[in-house]
Enzyme design. Structure first.
Site, PDB file in Angstrom:
ATOM      1  N   GLY A  69       0.840 -28.749  -6.365  1.00 46.64           N
ATOM      2  CA  GLY A  69       1.311 -28.687  -5.154  1.00 46.64           C
ATOM      3  C   GLY A  69       2.012 -30.084  -4.864  1.00 46.64           C
ATOM      4  O   GLY A  69       3.102 -30.204  -4.117  1.00 46.64           O
ATOM      5  N   CYS A  70       1.208 -31.040  -5.093  1.00 48.84           N
ATOM      6  CA  CYS A  70       1.638 -32.498  -5.020  1.00 48.84           C
ATOM      7  C   CYS A  70       2.772 -32.846  -5.608  1.00 48.84           C
ATOM      8  O   CYS A  70       3.559 -33.669  -5.241  1.00 48.84           O
ATOM      9  CB  CYS A  70       0.514 -33.536  -5.314  1.00 48.84           C
ATOM     10  N   THR A  71       2.816 -32.304  -6.923  1.00 47.98           N
ATOM     11  CA  THR A  71       4.217 -32.529  -7.815  1.00 47.98           C
ATOM     12  C   THR A  71       5.274 -31.956  -7.116  1.00 47.98           C
ATOM     13  O   THR A  71       6.597 -32.586  -7.232  1.00 47.98           O
ATOM     14  CB  THR A  71       3.825 -31.894  -9.282  1.00 47.98           C
ATOM     15  N   ALA A  74       6.424 -33.940  -4.354  1.00 49.46           N
ATOM     16  CA  ALA A  74       6.909 -35.129  -4.501  1.00 49.46           C
ATOM     17  C   ALA A  74       8.430 -34.969  -5.109  1.00 49.46           C
ATOM     18  O   ALA A  74       9.270 -35.897  -4.797  1.00 49.46           O
ATOM     19  CB  ALA A  74       6.203 -36.022  -5.842  1.00 49.46           C
TER      20      ALA A  74
END
Length: 180
Positions: A69-71, A74
């Site tokens: 999710g963070c990728t 970003a």
């Protein structure tokens, strides 16, 4: 017990869980901070007060660099940076990752388009009430728009990364329209 903990953490990092909403609301004074940050693999000290002199700032918290999710989040912020810049806005991502990890994340996933800050002591995420409940030291996925007067104009909390960029862009556009 360890297996259960790993499964719960994996579930939280996926898109399905919805934690409690952040406590800072529109109109609240944004906590000012300085943090060790990286953009394009280059380290520097990020100052929210200094960034606000140039326009609104999206301060977004994310659980951990290089997770799915963070990728995605970003990448979406990186792809939208021209739109943020056109509105006179900037972006800073904040997590508890160490600066060495963020040096890599800032180049590969943030595509050197915006900085990410290390919050190893959780001081910033605590001030913004963005600690993932029950999973310290991880940040909850929360996005704030802070306006040049140092106030929160928008907040959004969801572990699903898909609407953070769209929502913060809309909030900045709305603020800009009212202040032109």
């Amino acid at each position: 017990m360890l297996t259960r903990y790993i499964l719960v953490v994996a579930m939280l990092f996926s898109c399905g869980a919805e934690p409690a909403l952040a406590a800072l609301k529109p109109g609240d004074k944004a906590p000012m901070f300085k943090a060790h940050a990286s953009q394009g693999g280059k380290e520097f000290t990020f100052s929210l007060a200094e960034a606000l002199k140039k326009g609104p700032v999206v301060v977004y918290f994310y659980p951990q660099a290089f997770t799915s999710g963070c990728t995605v989040e970003a990448h979406e912020f990186a792809e939208a940076m021209e739109k943020f810049n056109a509105l006179g806005a900037s972006v800073i991502g904040v997590s508890n990752d160490d600066i060495a990890t963020l040096n890599k994340f800032s180049t590969s996933e943030c595509r050197s388009k915006f900085p990410v800050a290390a919050d190893k002591d959780q001081r910033i995420m605590t001030a913004y009430d963005s600690v993932m409940m029950g999973f310290l030291p991880y940040a909850n996925r929360t996005s704030y728009v802070v306006t040049p007067d140092g106030r929160i104009s928008y907040e959004y909390t969801s572990l699903d990364p898909s609407d953070h960029v769209k929502n913060t862009l809309a909030a900045i556009q709305s603020w800009k329209t009212k202040h032109e």
